[in-house]
Design a protein around this motif. Structure first.
Motif, PDB file in Angstrom:
ATOM      1  N   VAL A   1       2.182 -28.562 -10.402  1.00  0.00           N
ATOM      2  CA  VAL A   1       1.567 -27.378  -9.791  1.00  0.00           C
ATOM      3  C   VAL A   1       1.658 -27.508  -8.273  1.00  0.00           C
ATOM      4  N   PRO A   2       2.181 -26.496  -7.564  1.00  0.00           N
ATOM      5  CA  PRO A   2       2.345 -26.598  -6.109  1.00  0.00           C
ATOM      6  C   PRO A   2       1.015 -26.645  -5.373  1.00  0.00           C
ATOM      7  N   SER A   3       1.009 -27.331  -4.251  1.00  0.00           N
ATOM      8  CA  SER A   3      -0.177 -27.418  -3.419  1.00  0.00           C
ATOM      9  C   SER A   3      -0.447 -26.081  -2.746  1.00  0.00           C
ATOM     10  N   MET A   4      -1.717 -25.803  -2.489  1.00  0.00           N
ATOM     11  CA  MET A   4      -2.077 -24.576  -1.777  1.00  0.00           C
ATOM     12  C   MET A   4      -1.565 -24.609  -0.336  1.00  0.00           C
ATOM     13  N   ASN A   5      -1.378 -25.803   0.181  1.00  0.00           N
ATOM     14  CA  ASN A   5      -0.862 -25.966   1.535  1.00  0.00           C
ATOM     15  C   ASN A   5       0.604 -25.530   1.570  1.00  0.00           C
ATOM     16  N   GLY A   6       0.898 -24.459   2.301  1.00  0.00           N
ATOM     17  CA  GLY A   6       2.251 -23.929   2.368  1.00  0.00           C
ATOM     18  C   GLY A   6       2.570 -22.880   1.322  1.00  0.00           C
ATOM     19  N   LEU A   7       1.581 -22.551   0.491  1.00  0.00           N
ATOM     20  CA  LEU A   7       1.820 -21.620  -0.623  1.00  0.00           C
ATOM     21  C   LEU A   7       1.549 -20.180  -0.208  1.00  0.00           C
ATOM     22  N   GLU A   8       2.532 -19.328  -0.372  1.00  0.00           N
ATOM     23  CA  GLU A   8       2.385 -17.891  -0.087  1.00  0.00           C
ATOM     24  C   GLU A   8       1.921 -17.197  -1.355  1.00  0.00           C
ATOM     25  N   LEU A   9       0.741 -16.557  -1.317  1.00  0.00           N
ATOM     26  CA  LEU A   9       0.190 -15.899  -2.506  1.00  0.00           C
ATOM     27  C   LEU A   9      -0.095 -14.415  -2.297  1.00  0.00           C
ATOM     28  N   ALA A  10       0.029 -13.940  -1.058  1.00  0.00           N
ATOM     29  CA  ALA A  10      -0.278 -12.534  -0.783  1.00  0.00           C
ATOM     30  C   ALA A  10       0.568 -11.593  -1.636  1.00  0.00           C
ATOM     31  N   SER A  11       1.816 -11.967  -1.875  1.00  0.00           N
ATOM     32  CA  SER A  11       2.714 -11.122  -2.664  1.00  0.00           C
ATOM     33  C   SER A  11       2.243 -10.975  -4.105  1.00  0.00           C
ATOM     34  N   GLN A  12       1.407 -11.912  -4.581  1.00  0.00           N
ATOM     35  CA  GLN A  12       0.926 -11.871  -5.958  1.00  0.00           C
ATOM     36  C   GLN A  12      -0.238 -10.901  -6.153  1.00  0.00           C
ATOM     37  N   VAL A  13      -0.894 -10.540  -5.073  1.00  0.00           N
ATOM     38  CA  VAL A  13      -2.085  -9.690  -5.190  1.00  0.00           C
ATOM     39  C   VAL A  13      -1.952  -8.359  -4.443  1.00  0.00           C
ATOM     40  N   SER A  14      -0.923  -8.221  -3.631  1.00  0.00           N
ATOM     41  CA  SER A  14      -0.753  -7.004  -2.827  1.00  0.00           C
ATOM     42  C   SER A  14      -0.300  -5.825  -3.681  1.00  0.00           C
ATOM     43  N   THR A  15      -0.595  -4.632  -3.210  1.00  0.00           N
ATOM     44  CA  THR A  15      -0.066  -3.436  -3.863  1.00  0.00           C
ATOM     45  C   THR A  15       1.459  -3.416  -3.740  1.00  0.00           C
ATOM     46  N   THR A  16       2.123  -2.846  -4.728  1.00  0.00           N
ATOM     47  CA  THR A  16       3.585  -2.753  -4.660  1.00  0.00           C
ATOM     48  C   THR A  16       4.027  -1.443  -4.012  1.00  0.00           C
ATOM     49  N   GLU A  17       3.144  -0.460  -4.017  1.00  0.00           N
ATOM     50  CA  GLU A  17       3.435   0.837  -3.403  1.00  0.00           C
ATOM     51  C   GLU A  17       2.273   1.256  -2.511  1.00  0.00           C
ATOM     52  N   PRO A  18       2.548   1.947  -1.409  1.00  0.00           N
ATOM     53  CA  PRO A  18       1.457   2.426  -0.558  1.00  0.00           C
ATOM     54  C   PRO A  18       0.534   3.379  -1.318  1.00  0.00           C
ATOM     55  N   TYR A  19      -0.742   3.374  -0.943  1.00  0.00           N
ATOM     56  CA  TYR A  19      -1.687   4.324  -1.526  1.00  0.00           C
ATOM     57  C   TYR A  19      -2.724   4.710  -0.474  1.00  0.00           C
ATOM     58  N   TYR A  20      -3.462   5.770  -0.765  1.00  0.00           N
ATOM     59  CA  TYR A  20      -4.440   6.297   0.195  1.00  0.00           C
ATOM     60  C   TYR A  20      -5.863   6.063  -0.305  1.00  0.00           C
ATOM     61  N   TYR A  21      -6.788   5.949   0.647  1.00  0.00           N
ATOM     62  CA  TYR A  21      -8.204   5.792   0.305  1.00  0.00           C
ATOM     63  C   TYR A  21      -9.032   6.598   1.297  1.00  0.00           C
ATOM     64  N   GLY A  22     -10.021   7.342   0.781  1.00  0.00           N
ATOM     65  CA  GLY A  22     -10.882   8.140   1.647  1.00  0.00           C
ATOM     66  C   GLY A  22     -10.490   9.600   1.663  1.00  0.00           C
ATOM     67  N   GLU A  23     -11.102  10.347   2.572  1.00  0.00           N
ATOM     68  CA  GLU A  23     -10.872  11.784   2.702  1.00  0.00           C
ATOM     69  C   GLU A  23      -9.759  12.053   3.709  1.00  0.00           C
ATOM     70  N   GLU A  24      -8.795  12.855   3.303  1.00  0.00           N
ATOM     71  CA  GLU A  24      -7.660  13.157   4.175  1.00  0.00           C
ATOM     72  C   GLU A  24      -8.097  13.858   5.454  1.00  0.00           C
ATOM     73  N   SER A  25      -9.234  14.548   5.380  1.00  0.00           N
ATOM     74  CA  SER A  25      -9.740  15.287   6.540  1.00  0.00           C
ATOM     75  C   SER A  25     -10.587  14.420   7.478  1.00  0.00           C
ATOM     76  N   ALA A  26     -10.662  13.119   7.209  1.00  0.00           N
ATOM     77  CA  ALA A  26     -11.485  12.215   8.016  1.00  0.00           C
ATOM     78  C   ALA A  26     -11.025  12.199   9.472  1.00  0.00           C
ATOM     79  N   GLN A  27     -11.915  11.789  10.340  1.00  0.00           N
ATOM     80  CA  GLN A  27     -11.656  11.837  11.785  1.00  0.00           C
ATOM     81  C   GLN A  27     -10.558  10.875  12.218  1.00  0.00           C
ATOM     82  N   TYR A  28     -10.504   9.708  11.592  1.00  0.00           N
ATOM     83  CA  TYR A  28      -9.549   8.686  12.007  1.00  0.00           C
ATOM     84  C   TYR A  28      -8.611   8.299  10.864  1.00  0.00           C
ATOM     85  N   LYS A  29      -7.413   7.873  11.247  1.00  0.00           N
ATOM     86  CA  LYS A  29      -6.441   7.363  10.283  1.00  0.00           C
ATOM     87  C   LYS A  29      -6.186   5.878  10.570  1.00  0.00           C
TER      88      LYS A  29
END
Length: 367
Positions: free
Chosen positions: A153-181
């Motif tokens: 089992v590889p050590s956590m030191n040097g291990l890239e894991l973000a790709s395992q939990v990240s979304t694969t496609e962009p998505y939106y959250y919140g109200e489109e009419s919100a003041q800030y983007k």
């Protein structure tokens, strides 16, 4: 309940140390880096936090499961820990608001649980000897075979894991009419971060871990956000390059936890793997700008180099962890950028640091 289905199980550490317990529901074997969390509540949010991906979680609270599981108390779409190690597992739950038992929650996500472990002894051992890889298993008669598998089992030191939990496609959250983007880079983002940004008038577009700056820029955001997440920050070269581009243009930028480490790396400050890390909801932090203390929620096994941070003329330390004087927050002096090593969204945890989201929105409004 399924008391009769409980089989003997074990926790085998990389150095050969063994702790015994009993399995809850699922049988089999699960590998990961063993770590512990000192929180007395909020276990469901902890188990679904993407920052814990690939880790075997030891809960120091003696009783786990007594208030069940609720559908809206999750930080991602499934359980992210590799498995749970606890002392007393509650099959029954007493909270009317719960939707199911914790046993059902784990079985539904096909994750292992081992209880009846001497967690005080296990945590003391980890504190003394440091975080290390481990395996939990019901194969108690196959110790030599488990040792061989664990060694691979590889050590956590040097291990890239973000790709395992990240979304694969962009998505939106919140109200489109919100003041800030806000354009958010998902390297393991928690849902409560998005909730906190949205309720402060932000419409967020969440991008995959390897998105280029040009992709985020095309959203025409008012601010940029780098999320929390698992693993070693050093391999996240694309995220570091993105941070450099945002900084080059002096655009509002906020980073939490892994995002904080990425921002440090983008400024030439190295990171290192900690002996144990910080995982709990009662960690004391001092805000050096205001002089006030904060009780914070933390979950990280890496930190940024304090000596290099202090030597960097463009970076100011804004927060310090009072238990060990590690860097808990920075700001870039000539840029619209700050970051913290802990979790102001506090899910679970205290709300002392919620002001940081207000600070980010204020930075955006002034830009």
């Amino acid at each position: 309940m399924k008391y009769t289905q409980r089989k003997k199980a074990l926790v085998l550490l990389a150095d050969g140390t063994i702790f015994y317990g009993k399995s809850i529901g699922m049988e089999g074997t699960s590998f990961g880096e063993v770590c512990f969390n000192t929180g007395t509540t909020g276990y469901q949010e902890i188990f679904t936090d993407p920052s814990y991906y690939g880790q075997l979680m030891v809960t120091t609270n003696a009783h786990i499961g007594n208030y069940g599981a609720a559908n809206d108390e999750v930080e991602s779409d499934d359980i992210k820990i590799a498995g749970l190690i606890c002392r007393n597992f509650s099959f029954e739950y007493s909270r009317p608001a719960a939707d199911e038992s914790l046993q059902s929650f784990f079985e539904r996500h096909n994750k292992m649980v081992i209880s009846d472990v001497d967690t005080r002894a296990l945590v003391s051992y980890i504190r003394e000897n440091g975080a290390m890889n481990a395996v939990i298993s019901t194969e108690v008669d196959n110790i030599e075979g488990l040792k061989k598998q664990l060694a691979e089992v590889p050590s956590m030191n040097g291990l890239e894991l973000a790709s395992q939990v990240s979304t694969t496609e962009p998505y939106y959250y919140g109200e489109e009419s919100a003041q800030y983007k806000i354009a958010a880079l998902d390297i393991g983002i928690k849902k409560n971060i998005l909730r906190n940004l949205a309720k402060r008038g932000a419409y967020i577009k969440v991008f995959p871990y390897n998105a280029k700056f040009e992709e985020l820029e095309a959203f025409n955001p008012d601010g940029y956000f780098l999320s929390n997440g698992p693993g070693d920050p050093e391999p996240l070269v694309e995220a570091q390059e993105l941070a450099k581009e945002v900084l080059k243009r002096d655009l509002p930028l906020f980073g939490i936890c892994l995002g904080h480490q990425v921002i440090a790396l983008a400024n030439g400050i190295s990171t290192y793997k900690m002996h144990n890390g910080h995982r709990g909801i009662n960690h004391p932090v001092k805000n050096l700008l205001s002089g006030k203390g904060e009780i914070t929620s933390q979950n990280h096994g890496f930190a940024i180099n304090r000596d290099e941070t202090e030597a960097n003329p463009n970076v100011e330390i804004t927060h310090l962890h009072l238990n060990d004087d590690t860097v808990a927050g920075i700001r870039i002096k000539d840029k619209n950028c700050f970051s913290v090593q802990y979790h102001p969204e506090a899910s679970p945890g205290p709300h002392d640091s919620m002001y940081l989201f207000d600070q980010f929105i204020e930075n955006i409004s002034k830009n």
